[in-house]
Scaffold this active site. Structure first.
Site, PDB file in Angstrom:
ATOM      1  N   PRO A   1      -2.309 -42.391 -23.597  1.00 12.07           N
ATOM      2  CA  PRO A   1      -1.893 -41.530 -24.699  1.00 12.07           C
ATOM      3  C   PRO A   1      -0.904 -40.458 -24.303  1.00 12.07           C
ATOM      4  CG  PRO A   1      -4.195 -41.161 -24.097  1.00 12.07           C
ATOM      5  CD  PRO A   1      -3.745 -42.392 -23.387  1.00 12.07           C
ATOM      6  N   ASN A   2       0.055 -40.264 -25.197  1.00 11.10           N
ATOM      7  CA  ASN A   2       1.090 -39.218 -25.108  1.00 11.10           C
ATOM      8  C   ASN A   2       2.169 -39.503 -24.078  1.00 11.10           C
ATOM      9  OD1 ASN A   2       0.024 -37.447 -27.152  1.00 11.10           O
ATOM     10  ND2 ASN A   2      -1.638 -36.988 -25.718  1.00 11.10           N
TER      11      ASN A   2
ATOM     12  N   ARG B   1       9.173 -33.278 -23.937  1.00 10.91           N
ATOM     13  CA  ARG B   1       8.503 -31.976 -23.863  1.00 10.91           C
ATOM     14  C   ARG B   1       7.899 -31.776 -22.481  1.00 10.91           C
ATOM     15  NH1 ARG B   1       4.968 -33.079 -28.997  1.00 10.91           N
ATOM     16  NH2 ARG B   1       6.662 -34.223 -29.938  1.00 10.91           N
TER      17      ARG B   1
ATOM     18  N   TYR C   1       6.061 -32.654 -16.356  1.00  6.31           N
ATOM     19  CA  TYR C   1       6.243 -34.107 -16.254  1.00  6.31           C
ATOM     20  C   TYR C   1       7.670 -34.529 -15.939  1.00  6.31           C
ATOM     21  CZ  TYR C   1       1.629 -34.029 -18.366  1.00  6.31           C
ATOM     22  OH  TYR C   1       0.312 -33.789 -18.610  1.00  6.31           O
TER      23      TYR C   1
ATOM     24  N   ASN D   1      -1.521 -45.638 -15.688  1.00  6.27           N
ATOM     25  CA  ASN D   1      -1.653 -44.196 -15.866  1.00  6.27           C
ATOM     26  C   ASN D   1      -2.424 -44.032 -17.169  1.00  6.27           C
ATOM     27  OD1 ASN D   1      -1.526 -41.493 -16.403  1.00  6.27           O
ATOM     28  ND2 ASN D   1       0.659 -41.279 -15.909  1.00  6.27           N
TER      29      ASN D   1
ATOM     30  N   ALA E   1      -4.833 -38.831 -20.484  1.00  6.71           N
ATOM     31  CA  ALA E   1      -6.048 -38.011 -20.568  1.00  6.71           C
ATOM     32  C   ALA E   1      -7.320 -38.857 -20.545  1.00  6.71           C
ATOM     33  CB  ALA E   1      -6.003 -37.152 -21.825  1.00  6.71           C
TER      34      ALA E   1
ATOM     35  N   HIS F   1      -9.844 -38.895 -17.555  1.00  3.80           N
ATOM     36  CA  HIS F   1     -10.906 -37.920 -17.328  1.00  3.80           C
ATOM     37  C   HIS F   1     -12.094 -38.098 -18.274  1.00  3.80           C
ATOM     38  CE1 HIS F   1      -7.410 -36.321 -15.362  1.00  3.80           C
ATOM     39  NE2 HIS F   1      -6.803 -36.093 -16.516  1.00  3.80           N
TER      40      HIS F   1
ATOM     41  N   ASP G   1     -14.756 -49.530 -17.384  1.00  4.43           N
ATOM     42  CA  ASP G   1     -15.496 -50.796 -17.467  1.00  4.43           C
ATOM     43  C   ASP G   1     -14.545 -51.972 -17.682  1.00  4.43           C
ATOM     44  OD1 ASP G   1     -17.902 -49.506 -17.110  1.00  4.43           O
ATOM     45  OD2 ASP G   1     -18.480 -49.546 -19.225  1.00  4.43           O
TER      46      ASP G   1
ATOM     47  N   GLU H   1      -3.766 -46.688  -9.696  1.00  6.47           N
ATOM     48  CA  GLU H   1      -3.807 -45.556 -10.632  1.00  6.47           C
ATOM     49  C   GLU H   1      -2.656 -44.612 -10.275  1.00  6.47           C
ATOM     50  OE1 GLU H   1      -7.203 -43.065 -10.050  1.00  6.47           O
ATOM     51  OE2 GLU H   1      -6.775 -41.795 -11.792  1.00  6.47           O
TER      52      GLU H   1
ATOM     53  N   HIS I   1      -0.553 -40.954 -11.417  1.00  9.49           N
ATOM     54  CA  HIS I   1      -0.382 -39.751 -12.238  1.00  9.49           C
ATOM     55  C   HIS I   1       0.921 -39.080 -11.852  1.00  9.49           C
ATOM     56  CE1 HIS I   1      -4.219 -40.100 -14.094  1.00  9.49           C
ATOM     57  NE2 HIS I   1      -4.722 -40.377 -12.907  1.00  9.49           N
ATOM     58  N   LEU I   2       1.708 -38.751 -12.837  1.00 10.76           N
ATOM     59  CA  LEU I   2       2.982 -38.065 -12.591  1.00 10.76           C
ATOM     60  C   LEU I   2       2.750 -36.709 -11.944  1.00 10.76           C
ATOM     61  CD1 LEU I   2       4.332 -38.957 -16.085  1.00 10.76           C
ATOM     62  CD2 LEU I   2       5.528 -39.593 -13.981  1.00 10.76           C
ATOM     63  N   SER I   3       1.791 -35.958 -12.499  1.00  5.42           N
ATOM     64  CA  SER I   3       1.507 -34.610 -11.999  1.00  5.42           C
ATOM     65  C   SER I   3       0.374 -34.667 -10.982  1.00  5.42           C
ATOM     66  CB  SER I   3       1.106 -33.704 -13.172  1.00  5.42           C
ATOM     67  OG  SER I   3      -0.091 -34.168 -13.775  1.00  5.42           O
TER      68      SER I   3
ATOM     69  N   ARG J   1      -4.173 -28.751 -11.301  1.00  2.00           N
ATOM     70  CA  ARG J   1      -4.201 -28.366 -12.720  1.00  2.00           C
ATOM     71  C   ARG J   1      -5.616 -27.922 -13.119  1.00  2.00           C
ATOM     72  NH1 ARG J   1      -0.903 -32.627 -16.125  1.00  2.00           N
ATOM     73  NH2 ARG J   1      -1.066 -30.877 -17.596  1.00  2.00           N
TER      74      ARG J   1
ATOM     75  N   ARG K   1      -9.235 -31.801 -15.283  1.00  2.00           N
ATOM     76  CA  ARG K   1      -8.383 -32.945 -14.893  1.00  2.00           C
ATOM     77  C   ARG K   1      -8.695 -33.427 -13.477  1.00  2.00           C
ATOM     78  NH1 ARG K   1      -4.328 -33.074 -18.932  1.00  2.00           N
ATOM     79  NH2 ARG K   1      -3.905 -30.992 -19.723  1.00  2.00           N
TER      80      ARG K   1
END
Ligand code: CA2
Length: 146
Positions: A10-11, A18, A23, A74, A77, A80, A87, A98, A100-102, A107, A111
């Site tokens: 998501p997002n 933004r 990011y 990725n 959210a 978490h 599963d 896995e 993650h950009l950040s 953070r 997270r």
């Protein structure tokens, strides 16, 4: 030719529009292009999926069992929160990377926990766009058994 499933949660469709301080200016199209090019150099094809809906992500992950050799994800959210995505990943029995950009550990505390990291072969955190490329290269190594 073997195929990778690239999953963005998501997002991540908002990348480049933004929060550039967190990011960067990379777009989702940039991510998908880098993964496709890096995979091609390793002799791998890619199917890319992005969704803002947990069930759609789970359907895509379940489908990977049919025709993919590994998954780069990725989960956004859902990293978490989602036992369901964990599963689904486990059920594929495929090697998982896995990304993650950040750096999620720099953070907010919520997270810091990932439902995916302990079932992943490869975890790349905080390397921005490049992290996806590293993840593909490492998964290719896993697939070669090297
Ligand atoms: O660092 C990552 O890659 C994350 O998976 C990104 C998720 C976040 O919830 C995770 O904790 C870490 C959020 C992706 C949202 O992406 C946006 C991009 C541009 C503008 C707004 C959100």
């Amino acid at each position: 030719m073997s195929r990778l499933l690239l999953v963005n949660g998501p997002n991540l469709n908002l990348l480049g529009t933004r929060e550039p301080d967190v990011y960067g200016t990379t777009t989702l199209a940039d991510v998908e292009q880098l993964v496709t090019e890096t995979a091609a150099a390793e002799g791998l094809q890619v199917r890319a999926v992005q969704s803002n809906h947990e069930g759609e992500l789970i359907d895509a992950i379940q489908g990977a069992r049919e025709d993919c050799a590994a998954i780069v994800i990725n989960p956004g959210a859902y990293t978490h929160t989602s036992v369901a995505i964990r599963d689904a990943l486990l059920a594929t029995e495929l090697p998982i990377a896995e990304v993650h950009l950040s750096n999620i550990h720099r953070r907010e505390p919520f997270r810091h926990h990932s439902y995916v990291s302990d079932i992943a072969e490869v975890v790349v955190i905080g390397a921005g766009l490049h992290g996806y490329g590293y993840a593909v290269q490492q998964l290719a190594r896993v697939l070669r058994g090297a």
